[in-house]
Design an enzyme around this catalytic site. Structure first.
Site, PDB file in Angstrom:
ATOM      1  N   ASP A  67       0.811  -1.218   0.000  1.00  0.00           N
ATOM      2  CA  ASP A  67       0.000   0.000   0.000  1.00  0.00           C
ATOM      3  C   ASP A  67       0.848   1.272   0.000  1.00  0.00           C
ATOM      4  O   ASP A  67       2.057   1.220   0.193  1.00  0.00           O
ATOM      5  CB  ASP A  67      -0.948  -0.002   1.220  1.00  0.00           C
ATOM      6  CG  ASP A  67      -0.262  -0.463   2.508  1.00  0.00           C
ATOM      7  OD1 ASP A  67       0.982  -0.475   2.556  1.00  0.00           O
ATOM      8  OD2 ASP A  67      -0.962  -0.813   3.460  1.00  0.00           O
ATOM      9  N   ASP A 136      -7.201  -2.365  13.955  1.00  0.00           N
ATOM     10  CA  ASP A 136      -8.600  -2.658  13.610  1.00  0.00           C
ATOM     11  C   ASP A 136      -8.713  -3.939  12.775  1.00  0.00           C
ATOM     12  O   ASP A 136      -9.753  -4.240  12.209  1.00  0.00           O
ATOM     13  CB  ASP A 136      -9.247  -1.476  12.877  1.00  0.00           C
ATOM     14  CG  ASP A 136      -8.565  -1.150  11.544  1.00  0.00           C
ATOM     15  OD1 ASP A 136      -7.581  -1.845  11.181  1.00  0.00           O
ATOM     16  OD2 ASP A 136      -9.019  -0.206  10.866  1.00  0.00           O
ATOM     17  N   HIS A 138      -6.880  -4.698  10.046  1.00  0.00           N
ATOM     18  CA  HIS A 138      -6.634  -4.598   8.605  1.00  0.00           C
ATOM     19  C   HIS A 138      -5.350  -5.309   8.184  1.00  0.00           C
ATOM     20  O   HIS A 138      -4.420  -5.459   8.961  1.00  0.00           O
ATOM     21  CB  HIS A 138      -6.644  -3.136   8.121  1.00  0.00           C
ATOM     22  CG  HIS A 138      -5.498  -2.278   8.556  1.00  0.00           C
ATOM     23  ND1 HIS A 138      -5.642  -0.934   8.810  1.00  0.00           N
ATOM     24  CD2 HIS A 138      -4.191  -2.533   8.778  1.00  0.00           C
ATOM     25  CE1 HIS A 138      -4.478  -0.420   9.155  1.00  0.00           C
ATOM     26  NE2 HIS A 138      -3.573  -1.371   9.149  1.00  0.00           N
ATOM     27  N   GLU A 143      -9.504  -1.771   5.319  1.00  0.00           N
ATOM     28  CA  GLU A 143     -10.199  -1.427   6.548  1.00  0.00           C
ATOM     29  C   GLU A 143     -11.471  -2.274   6.693  1.00  0.00           C
ATOM     30  O   GLU A 143     -11.905  -2.916   5.733  1.00  0.00           O
ATOM     31  CB  GLU A 143     -10.544   0.072   6.520  1.00  0.00           C
ATOM     32  CG  GLU A 143      -9.318   0.985   6.426  1.00  0.00           C
ATOM     33  CD  GLU A 143      -8.445   0.986   7.687  1.00  0.00           C
ATOM     34  OE1 GLU A 143      -8.263  -0.078   8.311  1.00  0.00           O
ATOM     35  OE2 GLU A 143      -7.927   2.061   8.025  1.00  0.00           O
TER      36      GLU A 143
HETATM   37  C1  GLP Z   1       0.003   0.046   8.484  1.00  0.00           C
HETATM   38  C2  GLP Z   1       0.135  -0.772   7.222  1.00  0.00           C
HETATM   39  C3  GLP Z   1      -0.228  -2.216   7.485  1.00  0.00           C
HETATM   40  C4  GLP Z   1       0.492  -2.737   8.726  1.00  0.00           C
HETATM   41  C5  GLP Z   1       0.154  -1.901   9.912  1.00  0.00           C
HETATM   42  C6  GLP Z   1       0.801  -2.407  11.189  1.00  0.00           C
HETATM   43  O1  GLP Z   1      -1.306   0.377   8.765  1.00  0.00           O
HETATM   44  N1  GLP Z   1      -0.681  -0.285   6.160  1.00  0.00           N
HETATM   45  O2  GLP Z   1       0.117  -2.980   6.353  1.00  0.00           O
HETATM   46  O3  GLP Z   1       0.099  -4.064   8.952  1.00  0.00           O
HETATM   47  O4  GLP Z   1       0.609  -0.601   9.615  1.00  0.00           O
HETATM   48  O5  GLP Z   1       1.634  -1.457  11.753  1.00  0.00           O
HETATM   49  P1  GLP Z   1       2.591  -1.710  12.975  1.00  0.00           P
HETATM   50  O6  GLP Z   1       3.527  -2.792  12.590  1.00  0.00           O
HETATM   51  O7  GLP Z   1       3.294  -0.397  13.162  1.00  0.00           O
HETATM   52  O8  GLP Z   1       1.738  -2.095  14.120  1.00  0.00           O
END
Ligand code: GLP
Length: 274
Positions: A67, A136, A138, A143
């Protein structure tokens, strides 16, 4: 699906990096699906170390990120382009033209999403897709209520995601872009293998729902239950909400695929005791 529980955050990240390294050595032109977020930083640190210390070769590897935020240029410090350069691409011998992320600044975002899907197909599909999990539930930026068959598209981010990701924007959720391009759940499920890494107590509740709860578009990570080859790697803290822990440990101890990793662990603990 299988769940691998490692003692620490570090050993969980190391296992994931070693798994990628093994696949890359077996297939130098590996098509690797990449994820961002704090959890992945450790994995990329291990991979960079394996490149410099053990000559892990990325010269033929192709990558596709899950993304990117809409409206951020590749040089913006909050962008995932910047994240990938900082944490991985500048530390290994990957060819920049072999690295792909959606372009959140494209004039026609729908066309950009279609181009991205076509490029993944042209490369023969993703061999291994790395996944984190948002608070959440995702995966990517899919989402809640993302269709389990969704493809790469533009999505509005939830308030909880804006808060979760604010750190990269000076701690201010209002500075986080409200929209992003993300591979769809359907796109992710087409990867030949998925590897989801979750660490820390904050992820325990949502991880348990994703792994052991019902499959629901309210928690897009639960879609991994539909994948024929998905490995979930967690540390003890993230595993603390799981009911099947004893069973998962038993499988890990008896699964031939993990033999070399178990031996490595044994060698490490002998070394620590000595
Ligand atoms: C972002 C990314 C996700 C990832 C998430 C987790 O939202 N778009 O792909 O899984 O972060 O983040 P963290 O590893 O900082 O908890």
């Amino acid at each position: 699906m299988e769940v691998i529980i490692q003692k620490t955050v570090e050993s969980a990240a190391s296992l994931v990096a070693n798994l990628i390294a093994r696949e890359l050595r077996a297939k130098p032109a590996l098509v690797l699906g990449l994820a961002t977020g704090r959890t992945m930083e450790r994995v990329y640190r291990h991979l960079a170390r394996m490149h410099s210390g053990d000559s892990l070769d990325f010269s033929r590897c192709r990558t596709f990120n899950l993304d990117e935020y809409v409206g951020l240029s590749a040089t913006h410090p909050g962008s995932y382009h910047h994240y990938m350069n900082k944490h991985l691409f500048t530390h290994v011998n990957i060819r920049r033209r072999n690295t792909h992320l959606p372009d959140g600044t494209a004039d026609d975002l729908a066309a950009e999403c279609a181009r991205y899907e076509a490029l993944i197909r042209k490369c023969g599909g993703i061999d291994i897709q790395l996944l984190g999990i948002g608070s959440d539930g995702h995966i990517g930026f899919n989402e809640p209520l993302s269709s389990l068959r969704s493809r790469t598209r533009e999505k509005a981010l939830t308030v909880s995601t804006l808060r979760q990701n604010a750190a990269m924007f000076g701690g201010d959720p209002d500075k986080v872009p409200r929209r992003a391009i993300t591979m769809g759940v359907g796109t992710i499920l087409e990867a030949k293998r998925c590897v989801l890494l979750a660490t820390g107590r904050d992820k325990a509740r949502i991880l348990a729902k994703a792994v052991e709860g019902p499959i629901t578009s309210m928690i897009s990570a639960s879609a991994i239950q539909l994948h024929p080859h998905c490995t979930v790697v967690v540390d003890e803290a993230a595993a603390s909400g799981l009911r099947g822990v004893e069973y998962y440990r038993w499988i890990f101890e008896n699964e031939p695929e993990w033999q070399e990793f178990r031996q490595k662990k044994l060698r490490r603990s002998r070394h620590e005791r000595a």
